[in-house]
Design an enzyme around this catalytic site. Structure first.
Site, PDB file in Angstrom:
ATOM      1  N   CYS A   1      13.463  10.541   9.013  1.00 22.91           N
ATOM      2  CA  CYS A   1      13.292   9.608  10.479  1.00 22.91           C
ATOM      3  C   CYS A   1      15.266   9.985  11.200  1.00 22.91           C
ATOM      4  CB  CYS A   1      12.191   7.972  10.349  1.00 22.91           C
ATOM      5  SG  CYS A   1      13.570   7.228   8.733  1.00 22.91           S
TER       6      CYS A   1
ATOM      7  N   LYS B   1       0.836  -1.465   0.187  1.00 23.19           N
ATOM      8  CA  LYS B   1       0.149  -0.068   0.037  1.00 23.19           C
ATOM      9  C   LYS B   1       1.297   0.882  -0.177  1.00 23.19           C
ATOM     10  CE  LYS B   1      -1.846   2.955   3.033  1.00 23.19           C
ATOM     11  NZ  LYS B   1      -1.932   4.133   2.070  1.00 23.19           N
TER      12      LYS B   1
ATOM     13  N   GLU C   1       8.936   0.304  11.041  1.00 28.11           N
ATOM     14  CA  GLU C   1      10.334   1.094  11.622  1.00 28.11           C
ATOM     15  C   GLU C   1       9.556   2.282  11.529  1.00 28.11           C
ATOM     16  OE1 GLU C   1      12.480   3.938  11.003  1.00 28.11           O
ATOM     17  OE2 GLU C   1      12.049   3.819   8.685  1.00 28.11           O
TER      18      GLU C   1
ATOM     19  N   GLU D   1       8.597  13.846  17.711  1.00 23.67           N
ATOM     20  CA  GLU D   1       9.477  14.106  16.110  1.00 23.67           C
ATOM     21  C   GLU D   1       8.540  14.829  15.525  1.00 23.67           C
ATOM     22  OE1 GLU D   1      10.347  11.273  12.687  1.00 23.67           O
ATOM     23  OE2 GLU D   1       8.690  10.646  13.233  1.00 23.67           O
TER      24      GLU D   1
END
Length: 379
Positions: free
Chosen positions: A179, A69, A145, A281
């Site tokens: 990231c 996806k 992840e 984050e």
């Protein structure tokens, strides 16, 4: 990078191996690794080619079929890859692409009873939802992840001519939408003021060629916009929080232009360690600049995070470098280097703590796309 990863995994196709044992009297025992069968992958928008390749390659070379996806923010890349897969002669149904939103498409995959393994790269919030859906359906294996709040530690003996440009580029690269961006900077107090002055100059120089009047896709554009309005507005909310964090905004702090989704590269000096700006984050060009006095202090602060994806240290003391590298609660550590770097495709890309529990890249990735079977053979 995607092409290099494809070649790397092609070379690992014959390395799906098990083991044997003679430790049981009267037996020769063995472990073999076998594919799960139908697998799924949900990938992010920020590295749309590499993100698909990092899931597709280990899944397929270990004998699985895969449904990917793609992100609704970058749907076309995966479709182009699917066309290339078809042109390469893959059998129908081996590699499949599903375009759509997380809900319902991703949610349907996470709870599908015929998908036995799913890999995800993205936010911690979505990762938790995927694990929950997997647990409530068929307990499919899930590898994640997730995000990061990566610390970069600069000791007083560091080579500043290398450390300063590295710190600047790490938070500017892809407008901070990475990231492994080094978004928490810790500089020894004895060099902090000089470091800050040069860092601000360097960031200004690196980002000066954008944005108004310059195509962000042109080679001259050193500072890119955020991916969309939602991401842009989310970063602006964090910049409002920065004003309440007790820190001083020494660079940037607001949107950069009236047109487009450009955020000023921002440096916040000494924000409160427990503030949201320091803990969460942001996924944008926002750098928390902190100071420290000694190694124990900075390691406690660097590790005081739910994230543990990437960490870096700059020092010319090799003993200190290795000591700090071991102390970092992080799946990946840079010594006198930081992100972005030319990813070592033969090394595991993985995180600790809330940064995930999976592995992308390297031979280690083959293990998470296979399951073990022990065979006992009586002689």
């Amino acid at each position: 990078m995607g092409a290099l990863a494809l070649r790397q995994f092609a070379g690992l196709a014959l390395d799906v191996q098990g083991g044997t044992s003679l430790a049981t009297p009267g037996h020769v025992n063995m472990v073999i690794r076998q594919p799960y069968g139908v697998c799924g992958a949900i990938v992010p928008w920020n590295i749309p080619v590499l993100a698909v390749v990092m899931k597709m390659c280990p899944a397929l070379v270990t004998g699985n079929t895969l449904v990917v996806k793609s992100s609704e923010k970058s749907p076309l890349t995966a479709l182009v890859l699917a066309r290339l897969v078809k042109e390469a002669g893959f059998p129908p149904g081996v590699f499949n692409v599903l375009s759509g939103f997380g809900n319902p498409c991703g949610a349907a995959m996470a709870s599908h009873m015929k998908i036995r393994k799913i890999g995800f790269t993205g936010s911690g919030r979505t990762g938790r939802l995927i694990k929950e859906a997997a647990a409530k359906s068929n307990l499919k294996r899930v590898s994640l992840e997730l995000g990061g709040k990566s610390p970069l530690v600069i000791f007083d003996d560091a080579d500043l001519d290398k450390a300063i440009p590295a710190a600047a580029l790490s938070i500017l690269y892809m407008a901070g939408q990475v990231c492994i961006a080094s978004s928490r900077l810790y500089v020894h107090a004895s060099i902090a003021d000089a470091f800050q002055e040069k860092l601000v100059e360097t960031i200004k120089a690196m980002s000066a060629n954008s944005p108004e009047g310059i195509d962000p896709l042109s080679p001259e554009a050193k500072h890119a916009p955020q991916v969309d309005k939602a991401q842009f507005n989310n970063i602006l909310k964090y910049l409002e929080l920065a004003k309440e964090s007790g820190g001083k905004i020494v660079l940037g702090g607001k949107k950069q232009t009236d047109k487009g989704y450009f955020i000023e590269p921002t440096v916040i000096r000494d924000p409160d360690h427990d503030s949201r700006i320091s803990k969460e984050e942001i996924f944008g060009p926002v750098l928390c600049f902190n100071t420290f006095e000694d190694e124990d202090e900075v390691m406690q602060k660097a590790n005081d995070s739910e994230y543990g994806l990437f960490a870096s240290v700059y020092t010319q003391d090799i003993s200190r470098a290795l000591r700090v590298a071991k102390k970092f609660e992080s799946g990946m550590v840079g010594v006198n280097t930081t992100s972005p770097m030319s990813t070592a495709l033969d090394m595991p890309f993985s995180g600790w703590k809330a940064s995930g529990d999976g592995v992308d890249l390297s031979k280690a990735a083959l293990d998470i796309w296979t399951q073990t079977k022990t065979i006992y053979i009586k002689i």
